[in-house]
Design a protein around this motif. Structure first.
Motif, PDB file in Angstrom:
ATOM      1  N   THR A  51       0.865  -1.179   0.000  1.00  8.39           N
ATOM      2  CA  THR A  51       0.000   0.000   0.000  1.00  8.39           C
ATOM      3  C   THR A  51       0.902   1.229   0.000  1.00  8.39           C
TER       4      THR A  51
ATOM      5  N   GLY B 189      -2.062   0.628   4.817  1.00  9.00           N
ATOM      6  CA  GLY B 189      -2.129  -0.799   5.137  1.00  9.00           C
ATOM      7  C   GLY B 189      -2.277  -1.079   6.621  1.00  9.00           C
TER       8      GLY B 189
ATOM      9  N   LYS C 164      -1.041  -4.347   3.186  1.00 12.39           N
ATOM     10  CA  LYS C 164      -2.402  -4.721   3.598  1.00 12.39           C
ATOM     11  C   LYS C 164      -2.476  -6.242   3.556  1.00 12.39           C
TER      12      LYS C 164
END
Length: 134
Positions: A28, A33, A41
């Motif tokens: 991310t 995340g 993530k």
């Protein structure tokens, strides 16, 4: 378990239940995340894996769109006596699957931290609710 030396033996042991949990780990770039300081993530499906039988097998599997360089590095468990409930993990040769057993001898929720490796270590915390053997 059946006694093969005794034809009158009728006791058997139930087969363990198998739980496959798919895991996606994606970068991310915007820092939104939930792991690695917001850089990644991580999603588990299912997030929570209730166990209702003894000696359940938990298989965590990294799937697309997870980058090929992300692999399992193990897990840590947090519970009153997690060493008595969860076995040591077995990680596949390619690092994309991690399997361990859950004795499930008493009802409690075991919090686990999944460990992944890439350039850095990534940690993620799903849970395993043990409901005791039914």
């Amino acid at each position: 378990m059946s006694d093969t030396n005794n034809p009158n033996s009728t006791s058997t042991v139930a087969a363990p239940s198998f739980h496959n949990i798919t895991v996606v780990v994606v970068p991310t770039p915007d820092g939104s995340g939930n792991a690695g300081g917001g850089k990644w993530k991580v999603t588990c499906s299912p997030y929570s894996c209730p166990v209702f039988t003894g000696d359940a097998i938990l298989n965590y599997q990294l799937v697309a769109p997870t980058p090929s360089g992300i692999v399992f590095a193990g897990y840590e468990a947090c519970a009153p006596l997690p060493g008595r409930e969860l076995s040591r993990p077995s990680i596949s040769v390619d690092g994309k699957m991690m399997t361990f057993s859950d004795r499930n001898s008493k009802g409690e929720t075991i919090l686990v931290t999944l460990r992944f490796k890439d350039i850095m270590e990534i940690l993620y915390d799903p849970e395993i609710p043990n409901d005791g053997i039914r």
